[in-house]
Design a protein around this motif. Sequence first.
Motif, PDB file in Angstrom:
ATOM      1  N   LYS A 184       6.043  32.967   3.823  1.00  0.00           N
ATOM      2  CA  LYS A 184       6.891  32.009   4.540  1.00  0.00           C
ATOM      3  C   LYS A 184       6.205  30.639   4.616  1.00  0.00           C
ATOM      4  O   LYS A 184       6.849  29.598   4.417  1.00  0.00           O
ATOM      5  CB  LYS A 184       7.193  32.558   5.930  1.00  0.00           C
ATOM      6  CG  LYS A 184       8.359  31.915   6.603  1.00  0.00           C
ATOM      7  CD  LYS A 184       8.795  32.746   7.787  1.00  0.00           C
ATOM      8  CE  LYS A 184       9.722  32.009   8.714  1.00  0.00           C
ATOM      9  NZ  LYS A 184      10.711  31.172   8.108  1.00  0.00           N
ATOM     10  N   ALA A 185       4.912  30.619   4.868  1.00  0.00           N
ATOM     11  CA  ALA A 185       4.163  29.358   4.941  1.00  0.00           C
ATOM     12  C   ALA A 185       4.130  28.650   3.584  1.00  0.00           C
ATOM     13  O   ALA A 185       4.300  27.425   3.509  1.00  0.00           O
ATOM     14  CB  ALA A 185       2.741  29.623   5.440  1.00  0.00           C
ATOM     15  N   ALA A 186       3.922  29.406   2.521  1.00  0.00           N
ATOM     16  CA  ALA A 186       3.901  28.808   1.179  1.00  0.00           C
ATOM     17  C   ALA A 186       5.258  28.201   0.839  1.00  0.00           C
ATOM     18  O   ALA A 186       5.334  27.103   0.273  1.00  0.00           O
ATOM     19  CB  ALA A 186       3.515  29.861   0.138  1.00  0.00           C
ATOM     20  N   ASP A 196       1.875  34.617  -2.851  1.00  0.00           N
ATOM     21  CA  ASP A 196       2.443  33.369  -2.344  1.00  0.00           C
ATOM     22  C   ASP A 196       2.692  32.352  -3.459  1.00  0.00           C
ATOM     23  O   ASP A 196       3.779  31.771  -3.543  1.00  0.00           O
ATOM     24  CB  ASP A 196       1.599  32.779  -1.214  1.00  0.00           C
ATOM     25  CG  ASP A 196       0.103  32.806  -1.457  1.00  0.00           C
ATOM     26  OD1 ASP A 196      -0.346  33.516  -2.369  1.00  0.00           O
ATOM     27  OD2 ASP A 196      -0.614  32.101  -0.729  1.00  0.00           O
ATOM     28  N   HIS A 214      13.238  26.832   2.801  1.00  0.00           N
ATOM     29  CA  HIS A 214      13.479  27.426   4.116  1.00  0.00           C
ATOM     30  C   HIS A 214      13.668  28.931   3.941  1.00  0.00           C
ATOM     31  O   HIS A 214      14.324  29.376   3.005  1.00  0.00           O
ATOM     32  CB  HIS A 214      14.725  26.830   4.768  1.00  0.00           C
ATOM     33  CG  HIS A 214      15.058  27.465   6.070  1.00  0.00           C
ATOM     34  ND1 HIS A 214      14.335  27.209   7.223  1.00  0.00           N
ATOM     35  CD2 HIS A 214      15.990  28.372   6.403  1.00  0.00           C
ATOM     36  CE1 HIS A 214      14.838  27.924   8.204  1.00  0.00           C
ATOM     37  NE2 HIS A 214      15.838  28.641   7.746  1.00  0.00           N
ATOM     38  N   TYR A 243       7.491  27.107   3.031  1.00  0.00           N
ATOM     39  CA  TYR A 243       7.662  25.951   3.902  1.00  0.00           C
ATOM     40  C   TYR A 243       6.932  24.733   3.335  1.00  0.00           C
ATOM     41  O   TYR A 243       7.466  23.624   3.298  1.00  0.00           O
ATOM     42  CB  TYR A 243       7.159  26.287   5.308  1.00  0.00           C
ATOM     43  CG  TYR A 243       7.237  25.129   6.265  1.00  0.00           C
ATOM     44  CD1 TYR A 243       8.441  24.790   6.881  1.00  0.00           C
ATOM     45  CD2 TYR A 243       6.100  24.371   6.549  1.00  0.00           C
ATOM     46  CE1 TYR A 243       8.512  23.712   7.762  1.00  0.00           C
ATOM     47  CE2 TYR A 243       6.161  23.301   7.424  1.00  0.00           C
ATOM     48  CZ  TYR A 243       7.371  22.971   8.018  1.00  0.00           C
ATOM     49  OH  TYR A 243       7.438  21.913   8.875  1.00  0.00           O
ATOM     50  N   GLU A 244       5.688  24.936   2.907  1.00  0.00           N
ATOM     51  CA  GLU A 244       4.893  23.838   2.347  1.00  0.00           C
ATOM     52  C   GLU A 244       5.530  23.256   1.088  1.00  0.00           C
ATOM     53  O   GLU A 244       5.305  22.097   0.759  1.00  0.00           O
ATOM     54  CB  GLU A 244       3.472  24.319   2.026  1.00  0.00           C
ATOM     55  CG  GLU A 244       2.609  24.523   3.242  1.00  0.00           C
ATOM     56  CD  GLU A 244       2.291  23.213   3.945  1.00  0.00           C
ATOM     57  OE1 GLU A 244       1.974  22.211   3.263  1.00  0.00           O
ATOM     58  OE2 GLU A 244       2.369  23.179   5.184  1.00  0.00           O
ATOM     59  N   SER A 245       6.327  24.042   0.398  1.00  0.00           N
ATOM     60  CA  SER A 245       6.991  23.586  -0.829  1.00  0.00           C
ATOM     61  C   SER A 245       8.423  23.130  -0.588  1.00  0.00           C
ATOM     62  O   SER A 245       9.166  22.908  -1.536  1.00  0.00           O
ATOM     63  CB  SER A 245       6.982  24.711  -1.873  1.00  0.00           C
ATOM     64  OG  SER A 245       5.659  25.008  -2.225  1.00  0.00           O
ATOM     65  N   GLY A 246       8.810  23.038   0.681  1.00  0.00           N
ATOM     66  CA  GLY A 246      10.132  22.529   1.003  1.00  0.00           C
ATOM     67  C   GLY A 246      11.240  23.558   1.051  1.00  0.00           C
ATOM     68  O   GLY A 246      12.409  23.197   1.172  1.00  0.00           O
ATOM     69  N   TYR A 257       2.245  34.573   5.194  1.00  0.00           N
ATOM     70  CA  TYR A 257       1.707  33.756   4.097  1.00  0.00           C
ATOM     71  C   TYR A 257       2.818  33.284   3.160  1.00  0.00           C
ATOM     72  O   TYR A 257       2.842  32.135   2.727  1.00  0.00           O
ATOM     73  CB  TYR A 257       0.672  34.533   3.286  1.00  0.00           C
ATOM     74  CG  TYR A 257      -0.691  34.636   3.931  1.00  0.00           C
ATOM     75  CD1 TYR A 257      -1.320  33.528   4.481  1.00  0.00           C
ATOM     76  CD2 TYR A 257      -1.348  35.849   3.965  1.00  0.00           C
ATOM     77  CE1 TYR A 257      -2.575  33.631   5.061  1.00  0.00           C
ATOM     78  CE2 TYR A 257      -2.606  35.965   4.548  1.00  0.00           C
ATOM     79  CZ  TYR A 257      -3.211  34.852   5.094  1.00  0.00           C
ATOM     80  OH  TYR A 257      -4.453  34.951   5.672  1.00  0.00           O
TER      81      TYR A 257
END
Length: 157
Positions: A35-37, A130, A44, A39-42, A33
Motif C-alpha cells: 500500500k505504501a509503495a 512492492d 490509491h 501511495y508513493e507512486s500516486g 508495504y
Amino acid sequence: MNILFIIPRASSPEHVIPEDINVYSGEHIGTGYLKAALYESGHHSEVIDLNYTGISLIDVVKEILDDEYEFVGITCNQYSISQVKKLVLLLRQEGFAGFICVGGQFPTLAPNLITTICPSIDFILTGEADLTLLLLLERLARNDMSRRRTAPSVGNQ
C-alpha cells in the motif's frame, strides 16, 4: 486503476494450533508495504482485513463489484488458503472481470501449488513484491500484458 487488497481470515486445524490461540494477532506488514509503495507512486488502494471485520466472503465480493475494483490482491498463507480459494471462486462466479493477484508467504514458497488450487487467478507475486507490483500495474495500464489464466509467478526484483 481501482485497487483492493484483501487479507483473508486465518484458520488452522485444531491439531496444529488450538482454537483458543489467535493465529492472527496484528497488522499485516506485507500489505502495508504494498500500500505504501502504491501511495508513493500516486496510486490509491484500499484494504479489507477479514480478521478484523465481521463481513462474509459474499459481502466482500459484493463490495468489489459495487465499487468496481479492477485489481484485487489477496495475501495468502497456509492458514488462509481455503478462504483464498473460496474468495477467488466467488469472485469469478459473480462475474468479476478484473485482475486477481495472490501473494504472500505461501505463494512465494509454492507458486505451482497455488495455481493448482486457484487456477482462475491471473498473477502470483513472490518474495518482496512492492516494486514488482508497481511494474505489473504499469504494464497492465499500458496494456502490455494480456490476461494470463495460467497465473505465472511474476517474481521479485
